[in-house]
Design an enzyme around this catalytic site. Structure first.
Site, short mmCIF file in Angstrom:
data_model
loop_
_atom_site.label_atom_id
_atom_site.label_comp_id
_atom_site.label_asym_id
_atom_site.label_seq_id
_atom_site.Cartn_x
_atom_site.Cartn_y
_atom_site.Cartn_z
N SER A 1 0.92 -1.08 0.10
CA SER A 1 0.71 -0.43 0.04
C SER A 1 0.94 1.30 0.24
O SER A 1 1.81 1.71 0.48
CB SER A 1 -0.92 0.12 1.37
OG SER A 1 -2.69 -0.98 1.41
N1 SAM Z 1 -0.60 -4.31 4.27
C1 SAM Z 1 0.18 -5.16 2.61
C2 SAM Z 1 1.28 -4.97 2.95
O1 SAM Z 1 1.79 -4.22 3.98
O2 SAM Z 1 2.34 -4.89 2.12
C3 SAM Z 1 -0.63 -4.43 1.98
C4 SAM Z 1 -1.71 -5.55 1.57
S1 SAM Z 1 -2.76 -5.63 -0.24
C5 SAM Z 1 -2.69 -4.47 -0.39
C6 SAM Z 1 -4.15 -7.10 0.22
C7 SAM Z 1 -3.18 -8.31 0.46
O3 SAM Z 1 -4.66 -8.75 1.05
C8 SAM Z 1 -3.14 -8.79 -0.53
O4 SAM Z 1 -1.58 -9.81 -0.36
C9 SAM Z 1 -3.83 -10.54 -0.56
O5 SAM Z 1 -3.41 -11.48 -1.17
C10 SAM Z 1 -4.43 -10.55 0.31
N2 SAM Z 1 -5.53 -10.89 1.01
C11 SAM Z 1 -6.80 -11.05 -0.04
N3 SAM Z 1 -8.02 -12.16 0.57
C12 SAM Z 1 -7.71 -12.38 1.45
C13 SAM Z 1 -8.07 -13.49 2.27
N4 SAM Z 1 -8.97 -13.53 1.89
N5 SAM Z 1 -7.12 -14.11 3.41
C14 SAM Z 1 -5.55 -12.90 3.22
N6 SAM Z 1 -4.81 -12.79 2.91
C15 SAM Z 1 -6.58 -12.00 1.40
#
Ligand code: SAM
Length: 207
Positions: free
Chosen positions: A52
């Site tokens: 992000s």
């Molecule tokens: N917080 C992260 C960082 O500091 O880099 C950025 C997160 S990214 C915008 C969103 C993340 O949510 C992705 O890596 C995606 O794979 C994960 N995601 C999506 N659905 C999910 C789920 N049901 N359970 C766990 N992770 C999930």
């Protein structure tokens, strides 16, 4: 990055600014992107996912008011950067990621930085992590169709939950606050996140 993108936009919490100064964001992005790590935008991290924007990391962290004593859940580990910031401000951090490759990479960077109060889980975070609840704060870093009761139930009695809620074209950052058995909701600012998948997330046919 901190003075231009974060302080200038009104985030003043000293410990948060210090954490953002200390955690080396370039370690969390892909090697070819390292010279862009401190830009004012999200960046790709593989698996079609993103780290992000720094300001959004700071804003979401500031909205959960950490004092150093909390058990925090992050849903969507991604690169591990947000979890690293949380590690400086909370007592314990549980973070869950559905892509094993991202979770493992995040875990190894956190280890390299000698961060010991973060546990990385692999699985579907859309249903939370009930075995490790209650959480004083829950941060969801992918867009949800709505905030489900099963996550609100995992908040402690005065817990805070921050999540982007909405579809691919229209999302709003929400903060939910628990006061005993009642919950209040604030709609904050428009945001753009990748979708949360899993049981209570977006189906690929819907996004
Ligand atoms: N917080 C992260 C960082 O500091 O880099 C950025 C997160 S990214 C915008 C969103 C993340 O949510 C992705 O890596 C995606 O794979 C994960 N995601 C999506 N659905 C999910 C789920 N049901 N359970 C766990 N992770 C999930």
């Amino acid at each position: 990055m901190v003075s231009r993108q974060i302080e200038r936009r009104g985030i003043k919490a000293p410990q948060l600014l210090e954490a953002m100064r200390q955690i080396p964001r370039h370690l969390f992005v892909q090697p070819l992107m390292q010279d862009r790590a401190y830009e004012d935008n999200p960046l790709p991290i593989g698996e079609n996912q993103t780290i992000s924007q720094p300001y959004i990391v700071a804003l979401m962290t500031s909205l959960i008011y950490l004092e150093g004593v909390e058990n925090v859940l992050e849903i969507g580990t991604g690169s591990g950067y947000q979890a690293a910031i949380l590690s400086r401000l909370a007592k314990t951090v549980h973070t869950i990621e559905r892509h094993r490759s991202l979770a493992r990479r995040a875990e190894s960077i956190l280890k390299e930085l000698n961060i010991q109060n973060v546990t990385v889980h692999v699985g579907d975070g859309s249903v939370g992590l009930p075995d490790f609840a209650p959480f004083e704060a829950i941060l969801i870093t992918a867009a949800m169709p709505q905030v489900p009761g099963v996550l609100l139930d995992q908040l402690s009695k005065d817990g805070r939950l921050v999540a982007p809620v909405g579809s691919s074209g229209k999302q709003i950052l929400q903060r939910w606050t628990r006061e005993g058995e009642t919950f209040s909701r604030e709609d904050l600012i428009p945001v753009t996140f990748v979708p949360l998948r899993g049981k209570l997330g977006w189906k690929s046919s819907e996004w």
